[in-house]
Motif scaffolding. Structure first.
Motif, PDB file in Angstrom:
ATOM      1  N   THR A   1       0.798  -1.228   0.000  1.00 33.54           N
ATOM      2  CA  THR A   1       0.000   0.000   0.000  1.00 33.54           C
ATOM      3  C   THR A   1       0.827   1.273   0.000  1.00 33.54           C
ATOM      4  O   THR A   1       0.353   2.301  -0.440  1.00 33.54           O
ATOM      5  CB  THR A   1      -0.932   0.041   1.220  1.00 33.54           C
ATOM      6  N   CYS A   2       2.036   1.209   0.534  1.00 30.51           N
ATOM      7  CA  CYS A   2       2.844   2.424   0.462  1.00 30.51           C
ATOM      8  C   CYS A   2       4.332   2.103   0.482  1.00 30.51           C
ATOM      9  O   CYS A   2       4.748   1.066   0.995  1.00 30.51           O
ATOM     10  CB  CYS A   2       2.490   3.399   1.574  1.00 30.51           C
TER      11      CYS A   2
ATOM     12  N   GLY B   1       5.007  -0.740   3.156  1.00 31.47           N
ATOM     13  CA  GLY B   1       3.904  -1.145   4.022  1.00 31.47           C
ATOM     14  C   GLY B   1       2.856  -1.841   3.187  1.00 31.47           C
ATOM     15  O   GLY B   1       2.716  -1.554   1.992  1.00 31.47           O
ATOM     16  N   GLY B   2       2.115  -2.765   3.811  1.00 29.51           N
ATOM     17  CA  GLY B   2       1.153  -3.537   3.034  1.00 29.51           C
ATOM     18  C   GLY B   2      -0.183  -3.695   3.727  1.00 29.51           C
ATOM     19  O   GLY B   2      -0.354  -3.265   4.868  1.00 29.51           O
TER      20      GLY B   2
ATOM     21  N   ILE C   1      -1.412  -0.666   6.375  1.00 27.18           N
ATOM     22  CA  ILE C   1      -0.589   0.545   6.477  1.00 27.18           C
ATOM     23  C   ILE C   1      -1.065   1.525   5.406  1.00 27.18           C
ATOM     24  O   ILE C   1      -1.203   1.164   4.236  1.00 27.18           O
ATOM     25  CB  ILE C   1       0.902   0.222   6.246  1.00 27.18           C
ATOM     26  N   THR C   2      -1.351   2.745   5.809  1.00 26.56           N
ATOM     27  CA  THR C   2      -1.836   3.703   4.832  1.00 26.56           C
ATOM     28  C   THR C   2      -0.786   4.739   4.459  1.00 26.56           C
ATOM     29  O   THR C   2      -0.836   5.275   3.376  1.00 26.56           O
ATOM     30  CB  THR C   2      -3.080   4.443   5.357  1.00 26.56           C
TER      31      THR C   2
ATOM     32  N   SER D   1       4.817   5.358  10.699  1.00 28.11           N
ATOM     33  CA  SER D   1       3.840   4.610   9.914  1.00 28.11           C
ATOM     34  C   SER D   1       2.436   4.869  10.443  1.00 28.11           C
ATOM     35  O   SER D   1       2.227   4.976  11.646  1.00 28.11           O
ATOM     36  CB  SER D   1       4.161   3.117   9.969  1.00 28.11           C
ATOM     37  N   VAL D   2       1.495   4.990   9.533  1.00 33.19           N
ATOM     38  CA  VAL D   2       0.100   5.226   9.901  1.00 33.19           C
ATOM     39  C   VAL D   2      -0.713   4.063   9.353  1.00 33.19           C
ATOM     40  O   VAL D   2      -0.502   3.639   8.220  1.00 33.19           O
ATOM     41  CB  VAL D   2      -0.396   6.548   9.272  1.00 33.19           C
ATOM     42  N   ALA D   3      -1.620   3.531  10.165  1.00 31.81           N
ATOM     43  CA  ALA D   3      -2.386   2.375   9.717  1.00 31.81           C
ATOM     44  C   ALA D   3      -3.884   2.656   9.788  1.00 31.81           C
ATOM     45  O   ALA D   3      -4.323   3.594  10.442  1.00 31.81           O
ATOM     46  CB  ALA D   3      -2.039   1.150  10.560  1.00 31.81           C
TER      47      ALA D   3
END
Lengths: 844, 300
Positions: free
Chosen positions: A470-471, A490-491, A517-518, A537-539
């Motif tokens: 995802t990122c 991140g996935g 993870i966004t 990291s932001v989720a």
């Protein structure tokens, strides 16, 4: 050409059309163009042929939130302008013909409707936009500068205006604005020449205010045929009023729980009304509503509720409704020039446009059973993409089509590493591909021997995520304090993985979040040493983590936010991490201890967020989800970087470099030399990435000249072609040429300096450098500058116009013919409004 | 875990993964259809009930019957000072009467102001909040129990639209407009009073959270030959003593600021309702996102 146009974008769309959930529609007066705005903020321009065939022409990027309304903004036919507004109060003025954004403003409040009005003062004509929305006035805005001139204000029970119509009558000299407020009060303002001359901010008060008891009014329209009646559509009924004294002529309730959303007169005696679920009905008005009839106004004062007038046509939306995720938008337009079609247009959440041509005649069969009107033409964006041969290219399509599979694996996240000219693509299946950007673009766009090679260009695949990536983040690009080997991904499998991009080794897996993870971000320079080695990291479980790449552990996890995280800001001096949530609440976390310092709302929250902006220089500003926040990405990553380069680049950089002999030389200048920047873009979070290649024309030329000067032998690029290149793209050359040559000189100087410095370096350091260099190049040996120039010139050349020239280009200059139509973009005046053309209109 | 060159896909691993999830998928699919059929409507019903309650608090004037709205008096005060006292009468979204006593600093004189008979002051914040709630309700009412939701995306779209209205409704109350002092001077509020307000006084009336707030600024004229550095103050909800501004070619400085407020109980209720509804919406979205991240998965 202005300085800005030195940056030329080329778009690689991929096979999937961007999500286009239509929120507003406009058909230009000549019925040759349809414009649709969508919930994600893009605007699509569609060409309409006289035979009613529709083809997408361009996609305009300018708004960051849902487009609320579209309106024409010029009366003349040679210059076609339109204006668009968004949910967040942004307003853009566009040139419909070339898709340029001419003007951009932002107000605090959102508009929900706009009408264009042309004042005539003597021989002078001035365009005005009358806007209404989430405020109690009608704002009168200049149609060229988008400045608010004055407002139409209510004295009696002022409230939001839900719809409005401009009445132009030949009988009286004055034009009036008729509007219905949300509480169902009809208001009339006179907009005469006197008012139009007024330039001060004095408000204009209403002439008349009359309750007409129309709750939740959806639309109001004036009968241009008789100029004597008004149609008001509310969700549960529609009504016809006398336009003179606003007395009720007839009222028709909706049947079987349908909700009306709008309507319009299509003839003196017929109206078309449409519903929320996309059906439309054409009714013949009763005699009491027809000024031509002797029974006109015969029912005034009586309640005519209940009687449903005869239905002439019914129009059902036959498209597959399974796909719709929100009610479609329907509008009626009639041509004011040839061909005089009366068109009903509908746009839905799947990006589909449907057209019905409304006949002037009634069906021959008896009126007892309404005739079904057939669709004249329909198309959706994806269909338009699928129709193209060859299919629109994606950036790494040739590496992504698995044997046996139809579709290439979608790219879901990407990051471009300019210092290495490499593009990193995270894919739907969890793999990450590292590929040289120019080479892969050449494969996608140009013909050549590379077409025969399988698995070309050489690439590296990293496998580790169990599902969609995802990122991606390459921290070294943001700050040199990070190891240049590290890549962070991140996935959706909740994990964050750290990779060594030179060896392809998986260094560490962080599993600290409870949701996909966004975002991945880099903390600013001024943080504590410990935090400086972290990525943030932001989720989607509304948590934020600080993951230390050095310690290989999560040093802080801030969770329990009730709403999705919208923005991350930093207060390094206070050791605070500031989390802004989508509901407007702000959480302040202590980074060292992981303690929640405060949770605030309202005005304090706004103040805290603003205070962070003041404390931190803009360049390190928090959220830059490159692919999502388009506007930010455009301003920050590409435009800022590129413009910087084009304008005052080497001056400062070179002098800085020469002045400060020691510190971090390799990093800054290298980035600034980039002739090519690849930017991934998503119109919707669920879409795969599409990629834009930004070519900085000036940087290409500088690099070529620099390399040329450094090489003793004459090469493929001769000075003549170089002269030609700037000549072709830039007409007002001499100033530019001077500037370029000056810069070339400086760059060469700089390079020499760098070489010298290299020799001065410690043995050890140099050994390490060399090792790194060899490793990074082990993947393949190629000349980035030449490839970029080759790609750029091949795309730009007008092939097929002059066969001798084409021949020379191919044999002598080593240029390649495109095998696929190339879609160029355009960056317009307002720096945040780039627009790109989908591949339908092409240059080959 | 590194493959260089051709894509050597780990076919076996993927096939195991998809096989294992087959039974799981069936269960999840069933659960998802329950979510769409039952749970969504239950939440929507609950939301509607809460928002109807919130909307009821904003007594909506029906056209022609504005006079029948309930009048409420609020006594504004402050725990720290007593220079300013005020009684305001709120009727719907408008202040119909005001009675303000200001004890000027450095004098014992008490000034008394009331609204002119023919004037009332509309609190745009309240009207906006009310309209946003009503729009949210309208969105919800179009999707009653008879409506069959087919996709999670459809629910998300509806929730996004509702949440936007609710967030705006709440923000209107929690974040009053920031104004510069000249902007405040031009609002017309100072012309509402009898006796006319002197030029060295400015007032501002607004809603902050659930409180009705009155700010009184005492001004003094800055002499043109002053040695003070003139720096006009920016936009703010309340300005501090020392803020400067220029109006009609005269430079002013704020010498004293008095703030008094009073809680409006029904505004407090509506804020609580907005917060609860927003949380309900978000929870529903979160539930759907659990499934949608699962549907996105396609074994290759």
């Amino acid at each position: 050409m202005s300085g800005n146009s030195l940056v030329l974008p080329i778009v690689l769309w991929g096979r999937n059309a961007p999500t286009h959930c239509i929120s507003s529609l406009l058909v230009m007066d000549d019925l040759a163009t349809i414009i649709s705005g969508c919930h994600d903020g893009q605007i699509c321009i569609w060409d309409l042929t006289p035979e009613l065939e529709i083809n997408p022409r361009a996609l305009l990027f300018g708004h960051s939130t849902s487009v609320t309304c579209l309106s024409k903004a010029s009366a003349s036919s040679d210059k076609q302008y339109m204006v668009s507004t968004s949910e967040s109060g942004e307003m853009c003025l566009w040139d419909v013909n070339d898709g340029r954004c001419i003007e951009f403003t932002k107000l605090a409040c959102a508009h929900t409707g706009i009408q264009f009005y042309q004042f005539t003062i003597g021989t002078q004509r001035e365009g005005r936009l009358l806007c209404h929305g989430h405020y109690p006035e009608i704002l009168v805005v200049d149609a060229t500068s988008l400045e608010v001139l004055y407002s139409l204000v209510s004295k009696i029970s002022p409230d939001w205006i839900s719809s409005m119509s401009i009445i132009r009558s030949h009988r009286t000299q004055e034009d009036t604005v008729v509007a219905v407020s949300v509480t169902g009060i009809l208001k009339v303002w006179i907009i005469t020449a006197e008012v139009s001359r007024m330039q001060d901010l004095d408000p204009v008060f209403e002439e008349e205010s009359k309750p007409i008891y129309c709750q939740s009014c959806q639309s109001i329209s004036f009968c241009t045929f008789t100029q004597l009646s008004l149609l008001v559509v509310c969700s549960k009924y529609w009504r016809v009023f006398d336009a003179g004294d606003f007395s009720l002529l007839c009222s028709v309730p909706s049947e079987s729980g349908q909700a009306w959303t709008g309507g319009e007169f299509i003839a003196a005696d017929k109206v078309i009304i449409w519903t929320e679920d996309g059906c439309s009905y054409i009714y013949k008005l009763p005699a009491s509503c027809l000024p031509a009839s002797e029974h006109f106004r015969s029912d005034v004062g009586k309640t005519a509720e209940g009687s449903i007038p005869p239905l002439v046509y019914s129009i059902a939306n036959r498209a597959d409704k399974q796909l719709l995720i929100c009610p479609p938008v329907t509008r009626f337009f009639y041509g004011r020039r040839e061909p005089f079609h009366k068109l009903l247009v509908q746009g839905d959440s799947a990006g589909r446009l449907t057209l019905w041509s409304i006949p002037d005649t009634s069906p021959l069969q008896p009126l007892s059973s309404a005739a079904e009107l057939q669709v004249s033409s329909t198309i959706c964006l994806q269909e338009a993409f699928d129709k193209l041969t060859p299919l629109p290219a994606g950036i790494i399509d040739q590496l992504s089509v698995l044997p046996g599979a139809e579709e290439p694996i979608k790219v879901t996240a990407s990051v471009y590493i300019p210092s290495q000219g490499r593009l990193v693509c995270g894919r739907e299946d969890g793999s990450i591909v590292l590929v040289p950007a120019t080479q892969t673009a050449i494969v996608q766009l140009l013909q050549g021997e590379h077409m025969l090679r399988r698995g070309w260009p050489p690439h590296r695949t990293l496998r580790g995520h169990r599902n969609k990536v995802t990122c991606l983040l390459y921290p070294h690009q943001v700050s040199p304090r990070y190891d240049q080997r590290s890549l962070v991904s991140g996935g959706v499998d909740f994990s964050v993985i750290v990779w060594d991009i030179f060896t392809g080794e998986m260094k560490h897996i962080f599993c600290v979040h409870g949701g996909e993870i966004t975002q991945l971000l880099v903390p600013p320079e001024t943080c504590s040493i410990r935090v400086q080695n972290c990525v943030c990291s932001v989720a989607s479980d509304h948590s934020v983590g600080l993951l230390s790449l050095r310690e290989r552990k999560c040093i802080m996890l801030a969770s329990r936010h009730l709403f999705p995280i919208q923005v991350i800001k930093w207060r390094p001096c206070d050791d605070y991490l500031v989390v802004g949530c989508s509901d407007g609440s702000v959480y302040v976390w202590q980074m060292d201890t992981g303690a929640l310092d405060r949770c605030v709302m309202g005005i304090t929250a706004v103040e805290i967020l603003n205070a962070c902006d003041e404390a931190v220089p803009a360049s390190v500003d928090g959220l830059n989800h490159a692919a999502v926040n388009l506007k930010q990405a455009m301003t920050r990553r590409s435009l800022a970087a590129l413009k910087n380069m084009a304008q005052h680049k080497l001056h400062t950089l070179a002098t800085n470099l020469l002045a400060t002999d020691n510190a971090d030389k390799g990093n800054l200048p290298k980035y600034s030399h980039n002739a090519l920047v690849v930017q991934a873009m998503k119109t919707n979070l669920t879409d795969p990435d599409m990629h834009i290649l930004f070519f900085d024309v000036e940087a290409v030329i500088i690099q070529l000249l620099t390399e040329e000067a450094q090489r003793p032998n004459p090469t493929l690029v001769s000075p003549e072609t170089l002269q030609k290149a700037p000549g072709g793209t830039d007409k007002g050359g001499s100033f530019l040429a001077n500037k370029i040559f000056k810069q070339v000189k400086e760059t060469i100087k700089e390079n020499i300096k760098e070489h010298l410095l290299d020799e001065d370096e410690d043995e050890e350091e140099e050994a390490r450098r060399r090792e790194e260099k060899s490793k990074s190049l082990s993947l393949l040996e190629y000349n980035l500058t030449m490839d970029t120039a080759k790609l750029f010139m091949s795309c730009l050349h007008a092939w097929g116009l002059n066969s001798t020239l084409d021949e020379v280009c191919v044999s002598r200059l080593g240029m390649l013919r495109p095998h696929t139509p190339i879609s160029f973009g355009l960056i317009s005046r307002a720096a945040t409004c780039p627009s790109c053309c989908p591949p339908s209109r092409t240059r080959c | 875990m590194v493959v260089i060159g051709a894509d050597r896909s780990a076919v076996s691993e993927l096939s195991i993964m998809s096989a294992a999830s087959q039974a799981e998928r069936a269960v999840l699919e069933e659960e998802f259809s329950w979510l769409l059929k039952e749970e969504v409507h239950a939440v929507l019903k609950q939301l509607q009930d809460i928002l109807k309650e919130a909307s009821r608090r904003f007594s909506v004037p029906t056209p022609g019957m504005e006079g029948q709205l309930k009048q409420e008096n609020f006594i504004l005060g402050s725990s720290t000072m007593d220079q300013v006292k005020g009684v305001l009468t709120l009727q719907g979204d408008a202040l119909t009467q005001a009675d303000i006593n200001i004890k000027m600093a450095k004098s014992t004189q008490v000034m008394h102001f009331t609204f002119r008979e023919d004037k009332q002051w509309k609190l745009q914040q309240i009207q906006d909040a009310r309209n946003h709630v009503n729009q949210a309700l309208q969105l919800l009412s179009s999707r009653d129990e008879s409506y069959h939701f087919k996709t999670g995306a459809e629910v998300n779209k509806l929730m996004d639209a509702v949440m936007m209205q609710l967030t705006r409704a709440r923000n209107r109350l929690t974040t009053p407009a920031t104004m510069t002092l000249p902007e405040l001077a031009s609002t017309g509020l100072m012309r509402m009073f009898t006796p006319p307000m002197p030029g060295d006084l400015m007032v501002n009336l607004y809603i902050n959270l659930s409180k009705l707030c009155l700010t009184v600024y005492q001004l003094h004229v800055l002499q043109p030959n002053t040695t003070k550095n003139f720096k006009p103050a920016g936009s703010s909800v309340t300005h501090n003593p020392g803020s400067m501004f220029e109006l009609n070619n005269t430079k002013f400085e704020v010498s004293h600021v008095h703030k008094v407020e009073c809680v409006v109980p029904w505004l407090n209720d509506t804020l609580v309702f907005f917060t609860i509804s927003l949380q309900l919406c978000q929870q529903l979205k979160d539930k759907i996102s659990v499934f949608s991240s699962f549907w996105n998965y396609r074994p290759f």
